[in-house]
Design an enzyme around this catalytic site. Structure first.
Site, short mmCIF file in Angstrom:
data_model
loop_
_atom_site.label_atom_id
_atom_site.label_comp_id
_atom_site.label_asym_id
_atom_site.label_seq_id
_atom_site.Cartn_x
_atom_site.Cartn_y
_atom_site.Cartn_z
N SER A 149 1.61 0.26 5.66
CA SER A 149 3.04 0.36 5.38
C SER A 149 3.78 0.57 6.69
O SER A 149 3.19 0.79 7.75
CB SER A 149 3.32 1.53 4.44
OG SER A 149 2.99 2.76 5.09
N ASP B 145 2.39 -3.71 3.51
CA ASP B 145 2.96 -3.27 2.24
C ASP B 145 4.49 -3.37 2.26
O ASP B 145 5.08 -3.91 3.20
CB ASP B 145 2.48 -1.84 1.96
CG ASP B 145 2.54 -1.45 0.50
OD1 ASP B 145 2.78 -2.33 -0.36
OD2 ASP B 145 2.33 -0.26 0.20
N HIS B 146 5.13 -2.79 1.26
CA HIS B 146 6.58 -2.89 1.03
C HIS B 146 7.42 -3.01 2.31
O HIS B 146 7.41 -2.12 3.15
CB HIS B 146 7.07 -1.65 0.27
CG HIS B 146 6.52 -1.53 -1.10
ND1 HIS B 146 7.17 -2.00 -2.21
CD2 HIS B 146 5.35 -0.99 -1.55
CE1 HIS B 146 6.44 -1.76 -3.29
NE2 HIS B 146 5.33 -1.15 -2.91
N GLU C 160 7.83 6.39 -2.38
CA GLU C 160 6.65 6.19 -1.56
C GLU C 160 7.08 5.77 -0.16
O GLU C 160 7.89 4.87 0.01
CB GLU C 160 5.72 5.12 -2.15
CG GLU C 160 4.45 4.92 -1.32
CD GLU C 160 3.51 3.89 -1.94
OE1 GLU C 160 2.37 4.24 -2.23
OE2 GLU C 160 3.94 2.73 -2.11
N HIS D 266 5.70 4.78 -8.42
CA HIS D 266 4.91 5.29 -7.30
C HIS D 266 4.70 6.79 -7.47
O HIS D 266 5.52 7.50 -8.05
CB HIS D 266 5.62 5.05 -5.96
CG HIS D 266 5.56 3.62 -5.52
ND1 HIS D 266 6.66 2.96 -5.02
CD2 HIS D 266 4.54 2.73 -5.48
CE1 HIS D 266 6.32 1.72 -4.70
NE2 HIS D 266 5.05 1.56 -4.96
N HIS E 186 1.80 -2.52 -8.80
CA HIS E 186 2.12 -1.39 -7.94
C HIS E 186 2.22 -0.13 -8.80
O HIS E 186 2.36 -0.21 -10.02
CB HIS E 186 3.45 -1.61 -7.23
CG HIS E 186 3.41 -2.70 -6.21
ND1 HIS E 186 4.50 -3.04 -5.43
CD2 HIS E 186 2.42 -3.53 -5.81
CE1 HIS E 186 4.19 -4.02 -4.62
NE2 HIS E 186 2.93 -4.34 -4.84
N GLY E 187 2.20 1.03 -8.15
CA GLY E 187 2.39 2.28 -8.88
C GLY E 187 1.36 2.52 -9.94
O GLY E 187 1.68 2.88 -11.07
N GLY E 188 0.07 2.35 -9.59
CA GLY E 188 -0.99 2.47 -10.58
C GLY E 188 -1.51 3.88 -10.81
O GLY E 188 -2.26 4.12 -11.76
N SER E 189 -1.12 4.85 -9.96
CA SER E 189 -1.62 6.22 -10.11
C SER E 189 -1.19 6.79 -11.46
O SER E 189 -0.03 6.69 -11.85
CB SER E 189 -1.08 7.11 -8.99
OG SER E 189 -1.51 6.65 -7.74
N ASN F 273 -2.25 -1.90 -5.97
CA ASN F 273 -2.08 -0.97 -4.86
C ASN F 273 -2.67 0.40 -5.19
O ASN F 273 -2.50 0.90 -6.30
CB ASN F 273 -0.60 -0.82 -4.52
CG ASN F 273 -0.04 -2.04 -3.82
OD1 ASN F 273 -0.70 -3.07 -3.71
ND2 ASN F 273 1.19 -1.93 -3.34
N THR G 113 -1.72 6.97 -3.49
CA THR G 113 -1.64 8.40 -3.80
C THR G 113 -3.01 9.01 -4.09
O THR G 113 -3.34 10.09 -3.59
CB THR G 113 -0.70 8.62 -5.00
OG1 THR G 113 0.56 8.01 -4.72
CG2 THR G 113 -0.51 10.09 -5.29
#
Length: 379
Positions: free
Chosen positions: A61, A106-107, A179, A223, A262-265, A284, A287
């Site tokens: 990132s 990344d982003h 994030e 995220h 994205h934001g899989g946590s 992705n 975290t």
């Protein structure tokens, strides 16, 4: 024919990236894309991929690049320089792990486009020397802009990337949470769910340029870390995007799109499985691996606390040295080991495990093109 017969060992670029994502989509698995901020975290990801016998994506990132170059450096090009340094490290060592690696950034929001420009310049220099780009792929996240501006800027950059056979990932719809300095915690909830029409508008604009692109379509992703059930994910919407595109194209392939999660946590295993079923080829991971790395260090400190209070003196004697305990190689390795386990867990959840038979390349110290023909060409 296995994946090892299709893509080579080491950092892959161009058509090999396309082949990898096609193979993943067609065989029902996705590849974890792990954010890295140091050579240590890169090595942990590579080790996990070797153990899991799987391809992997290492991504950096803007903040990760700035950390890699050194937090004291305030030069406006610091993030790009650090991102390039991380990429060069992975280039130098990846082949020894015997698995294919996608190098990704990344982003990149609109305000961070100078960072992207710096990485593209590095790609162009690397391409001139080695006939392939330094990075495999880049992501533009212009989801805060209007769809029209988002897509227009993506097309502009994609045309430049395509000259070097670089994959583009773009985002339409917004991933919530915060994030790496990008804060979407108070975003309109409706923007967390991309429509099939939005996804199709991206496909219509990018496909004439090249087939080498993927779409991060929001389906309630956030995220950060949340307990399962605290975030309302709708991975079935990904299937709707695929069907809409299939109908528009009139094609046989039930999953014509390359989609990204994205934001899989905090996602449940069932949600991840449905997302993979509906054609995500990349997820992705950040975290959870950050926590794993710290937890490994934390456990080491707790276990060896009495050996870490001074350079001399521990329970075995007042004059006994403690160097082997406070040596950074001791406790950093514990962080790596814990991160390796967590990445392997992501591999299992995404069904990546076992898709590549590791084949390390030795006696090949070069950076560019090593995975195909060993030559002596050091940058």
């Amino acid at each position: 024919m296995g994946l090892e017969d299709i893509v080579p060992v080491g950092v892959i670029t161009g058509n090999d990236v396309l082949k990898l994502f096609q193979y993943a989509r067609d065989n029902g698995f996705a590849i974890p894309a792990v954010n890295c901020t140091s050579s240590s975290t890169c090595n942990a990801v590579l080790e996990a991929a070797k153990i899991a016998k799987a391809p992997v994506i290492i991504q950096v990132s803007n903040g990760g690049g700035a950390f890699m170059v050194g937090k004291s450096i305030k030069d406006p090009n610091a993030a790009a320089a650090g991102s390039v340094a991380l990429a060069l490290h992975v280039r130098a060592v990846a082949k020894y792990y015997g698995i294919p690696v996608v190098l990704h950034s990344d982003h990149c929001a609109k305000k961070l486009l100078p960072w992207m420009d710096g990485m593209i310049e590095a790609n162009e220099a690397f391409f001139a020397a080695h006939k392939e780009p330094l990075f495999s792929s880049h992501m533009l996240d212009l989801s805060e802009e209007t769809d029209e501006e988002n897509i227009a800027i993506c097309v502009e950059y994609f045309k430049r990337l395509t000259k070097m056979n670089i994959w583009l990932e773009m985002e339409i719809g917004i991933t919530g949470g915060e994030e790496d300095g990008v804060d979407n915690e108070n975003v309109d909830p409706e923007k967390l769910y991309t429509t099939p029409e939005q996804v199709w508008s991206v496909y219509e604009a990018l496909s004439p340029v090249s087939p080498m692109f993927s779409i991060a379509a929001a389906f309630g992703n956030v995220h950060g870390v949340y307990k399962p059930g605290n975030v309302t994910l709708s991975p079935e919407k990904l299937g709707n995007h695929q069907k809409y595109a299939k109908d528009k194209l009139g094609c046989e392939n039930p999953k014509p799109l390359f989609l990204v999660m994205h934001g899989g946590s905090g996602s449940t295993d069932a949600e991840i499985e449905l997302a993979v079923t509906n054609g995500i080829v990349k997820m992705n991971v950040d975290t959870d691996t950050q926590w794993a790395y710290w937890d490994g260090v934390r456990q080491f400190e707790a276990e060896k606390k009495e050996y870490l209070q001074g350079q001399i003196g521990n329970p075995t004697g007042p004059e006994k040295p403690n160097k082997k305990f406070y040596d950074p190689r001791a406790w950093i390795r514990k962080g790596e080991e814990a991160m390796v386990k967590r990445v392997c867990l992501s591999m299992e959840k995404l069904k990546t495990t076992g898709h590549y038979n590791p084949n390390p390349i030795s006696n090949s110290p070069q950076i560019g093109g090593a995975q195909k023909k060993p030559e002596c060409s050091i940058m």
